[in-house]
Design an enzyme around this catalytic site. Structure first.
Site, mmCIF file in Angstrom:
data_model
loop_
_atom_site.group_PDB
_atom_site.id
_atom_site.type_symbol
_atom_site.label_atom_id
_atom_site.label_comp_id
_atom_site.label_asym_id
_atom_site.label_seq_id
_atom_site.Cartn_x
_atom_site.Cartn_y
_atom_site.Cartn_z
ATOM 1 N N ARG A 124 0.819 -1.220 0.000
ATOM 2 C CA ARG A 124 0.000 0.000 0.000
ATOM 3 C C ARG A 124 0.854 1.272 0.000
ATOM 4 N NH1 ARG A 124 -4.161 -0.598 4.375
ATOM 5 N NH2 ARG A 124 -4.313 -2.771 3.798
ATOM 6 N N ARG A 167 -3.455 6.412 0.902
ATOM 7 C CA ARG A 167 -4.029 7.647 1.435
ATOM 8 C C ARG A 167 -3.101 8.395 2.399
ATOM 9 N NH1 ARG A 167 -9.519 5.313 3.659
ATOM 10 N NH2 ARG A 167 -8.157 3.506 3.839
ATOM 11 N N ARG A 226 -7.166 11.484 -5.891
ATOM 12 C CA ARG A 226 -8.368 10.656 -5.749
ATOM 13 C C ARG A 226 -9.608 11.463 -5.355
ATOM 14 N NH1 ARG A 226 -10.821 7.614 -5.606
ATOM 15 N NH2 ARG A 226 -11.062 6.430 -3.704
ATOM 16 N N ASP A 257 -6.999 -3.095 -7.235
ATOM 17 C CA ASP A 257 -7.630 -3.687 -6.059
ATOM 18 C C ASP A 257 -7.900 -5.160 -6.328
ATOM 19 O OD1 ASP A 257 -10.183 -4.297 -4.196
ATOM 20 O OD2 ASP A 257 -9.071 -2.584 -3.401
ATOM 21 N N TYR A 270 -14.984 -12.229 0.579
ATOM 22 C CA TYR A 270 -15.701 -10.989 0.247
ATOM 23 C C TYR A 270 -17.009 -11.287 -0.500
ATOM 24 C CZ TYR A 270 -11.773 -8.016 1.617
ATOM 25 O OH TYR A 270 -10.803 -7.350 2.328
#
Length: 367
Positions: free
Chosen positions: A37, A41, A50, A86, A164
């Site tokens: 990652r 962010r 973004r 992703d 998921y």
């Protein structure tokens, strides 16, 4: 793979192959480092790029993915880039709706509830075609990297994707997904098989598009004990490696090193080391020395600083890195965190981590 118009680009020559050499188990002058990652962010420029954009729309824009992938490399002397994407683009390509809910994470409005729901899924052979935007992002990024460092492609492993698709989002227990394993073992194997059939051409396509290494994320390994892991995760992890390698050869593509990262899967370390991957990623709950004893000399290890260690002072980060490098030893090792970077981390501390790895690993080799 020629069919997708990708197989044979002329990419700029690679200037820093330290990461690839370590992955293949060759000697390196210093320990290569990248961060899971690393395009995230925690970077103000990432948040700016973004801003106001839907997460999956960003994933579908090759230009945006390229920009986000390169951002951390403009700041830090990282030894590898990993494409911004992703793991859930695969369930999406199989026809499932996925949205990213700000502050909550991924959400599947219509998760798989029973066996007949598997009939809703698209043919796994069509998935690579659906994911052409990832291949375009990889090709564009590889060109823009101009040979600075290698580019890593990735995907989620079958069990993690299944969690998921059945849970409909994140879960602290994975009880619904595990209910499938106990109550519907046949249907579970069928779903895991569909996911494997989708992942193999997807990963081969990433290499055809320019990826120079591949990482498979089994992020939810820890919810399974040794028995369930051995039945429902490991066989598919092995199958992916075997079939991707065979497929690359068939397509006339050069082999690339493959990394398996099974978070909290320490109970299966020996099996993972023999699953056909060149590199085994470790989370921070595993002691490096013990891991090295257990996996032997045949694989490279990657990891495993606790990401929260980056909350410490830069001086303390230096000390922790030194300790980690001493324990892993100088060769057959790629430095990383034991999980991804968190959004509230200080970029300066990420820089301190990267610099400490480079500095201390060079010192280690002099002694």
């Amino acid at each position: 793979m020629e069919a997708n118009g990708l197989g044979r680009q002329n990419f700029p020559e690679l200037k820093n192959d330290t990461f690839l050499r370590a992955a293949w188990g060759e000697e390196t002058d210093y320990t290569p480092v990248w961060c899971m990652r690393q395009a995230g962010r925690y970077l103000p420029e990432f948040r700016e790029t973004r801003a106001g954009q839907d997460f999956f729309s960003t994933c579908r824009s090759p230009e945006a993915c390229c920009e986000l992938t390169l951002q951390p490399l403009k700041r830090f002397p990282l030894d590898a880039a990993i494409i911004f994407s992703d793991i859930l683009v695969v369930p999406q390509a199989l026809g499932m709706e996925v949205t990213m809910v700000p502050g909550k994470g991924p959400s599947f409005p219509e998760p798989l509830r029973e066996e007949r729901d598997l009939e809703r899924l698209r043919d796994p052979a069509a998935v690579a075609k659906e994911l052409g935007y990832v291949f375009q992002a990889i090709t564009l990024t590889r060109q823009q990297l101009a040979g600075r460092v290698p580019l890593i492609g990735f995907a989620g492993a079958p069990w993690t994707l299944m969690t998921y698709m059945v849970e409909g989002g994140s879960s602290s227990t994975m009880a619904q997904a595990k209910r499938w394993l106990y109550q519907r073992p046949q249907a579970s194997h069928k779903l895991l098989g569909i996911l494997t059939d989708a992942l193999v051409p997807y990963l081969i396509g990433q290499v055809a598009a320019g990826a120079q290494a591949l990482q498979l994320f089994e992020s939810h390994a820890g919810h399974l004990g040794p028995e369930l892991f051995g039945k429902f995760a490991l066989p598919y992890i092995r199958d992916v490696a075997k079939r991707v390698k065979a497929g690359l050869q068939e397509a006339g593509l050069a082999p690339v090193p493959m990394i398996i990262f099974a978070k909290d899967g320490h109970f299966a370390l020996e099996e993972l080391a023999q699953a056909g991957y060149e590199v085994v990623g470790l989370d921070w709950t595993v002691a490096p020395k013990k891991a090295r004893e257990r996996v032997g000399k045949m694989v490279t290890l990657q990891g495993n600083l606790d990401p929260c260690a980056l909350y410490a002072s830069e001086e303390e980060i230096g000390r922790l890195v030194q300790q980690m490098l001493d324990e892993f030893g100088p060769q057959r090792y790629i430095a990383n965190l034991g999980h991804g970077l968190y959004p509230d981390m200080d970029p300066e501390h990420v820089g301190a981590f990267v610099d400490a790895v480079h500095k201390h690993s060079r010192l280690l080799r002099q002694n």
